[in-house]
Design an enzyme around this catalytic site. Sequence first.
Site, mmCIF file in Angstrom:
data_model
loop_
_atom_site.group_PDB
_atom_site.id
_atom_site.type_symbol
_atom_site.label_atom_id
_atom_site.label_comp_id
_atom_site.label_asym_id
_atom_site.label_seq_id
_atom_site.Cartn_x
_atom_site.Cartn_y
_atom_site.Cartn_z
ATOM 1 N N SER A 1 85.158 -43.731 9.061
ATOM 2 C CA SER A 1 84.604 -44.807 10.054
ATOM 3 C C SER A 1 85.587 -45.034 11.109
ATOM 4 O O SER A 1 86.842 -44.736 11.138
ATOM 5 C CB SER A 1 84.649 -46.183 9.340
ATOM 6 N N ASP B 1 83.844 -52.483 3.895
ATOM 7 C CA ASP B 1 83.362 -52.953 2.558
ATOM 8 C C ASP B 1 81.834 -52.916 2.700
ATOM 9 O O ASP B 1 81.472 -52.128 1.787
ATOM 10 C CB ASP B 1 83.962 -53.869 1.910
#
Length: 324
Positions: free
Chosen positions: A221, A253
């Site tokens: 990410s 998350d």
Amino acid sequence: MSAIVTVTLNPAIDLTVALDHLTPGEVHRAHSAVSNAGGKGVNVAACLADWGVNVSATGFLGAGNVHPFETLFRDKSVGDGFIRLPGETRINVKITEPGGRTTDVNLPGLPIEADLLPRLNDRIRALEPSLLVLSGSLPAGLSPSIWADMASHWQQQGVRVLLDVSGAPLQEALSREELLFAVKPNRDELAAVMGAIPDDAALLAQARALHRNGIGLVVVSLGSEGALFVSEEGALYAAPLKVGVVSSVGAGDAMVAGLCAGISEDASLERLARLSTAFAAGKLRKIGPHLPPKQDVEALASAVSIAAAEDWIMYGRLSGEQSS
């Protein structure tokens, strides 16, 4: 039977405080304060439940302030596999400002002794996972090797493991010969354990090296710059979506939850990239571990710009089309 089980060893109650602007050393008047049951695996489970996936969450909770977790699990129909211990779960303070900037003040968690881990493995076994998500920090009292040990144990039992950790626990896991099913570091977390990553080409090379070493799915990410996805299907870059940011807490998350949702439907790499990016973007619009309605997330997924990783490196980052 639960297809997806998340494990959180260091959960927290997240107190999100909204300010106009944070100035260190000054007295502030908050606009609002909202408490949510949190911790990385809890957040993943909550987002998966919003998506309609059968999911359970386990780990350790302090019995003294368990109510926010029990309420979340009941309201979202998340299977509650947590082991209660004497004491209280920690409280983390998240200070948000307009524009999405968030300042975290994370307190230490309940100390956990290693002799409690067999109880946890028994609880996981009873939940019968096909996909196990191991994520988050470790509380005092546990070795940095714990996450790697758990990943190795459960993969030997035929359970797919998705690992989302950082620092020494990530370094330990990446050094093992056992093959991880999936891993999701961010760029800084990867660089901290693998060495300097000077540019995007080096990042792609590092992600591909991890895949060649046996990790089935490598997702890196890049925060507001998108994400990189590498599997046996190839390597893709997903551009970030332009959405109104209410809180960035838990966006990573939510991305993990999107990966799990895609894995549960045997999705292609492109679908995984679209869905996980859409989960993260949808979460940015919410305070707490929540997603927008499913049709809104699917609309976001359709709007994600996808490119071959080589094209991303050659021509530069794409920009998302969705705005709000």
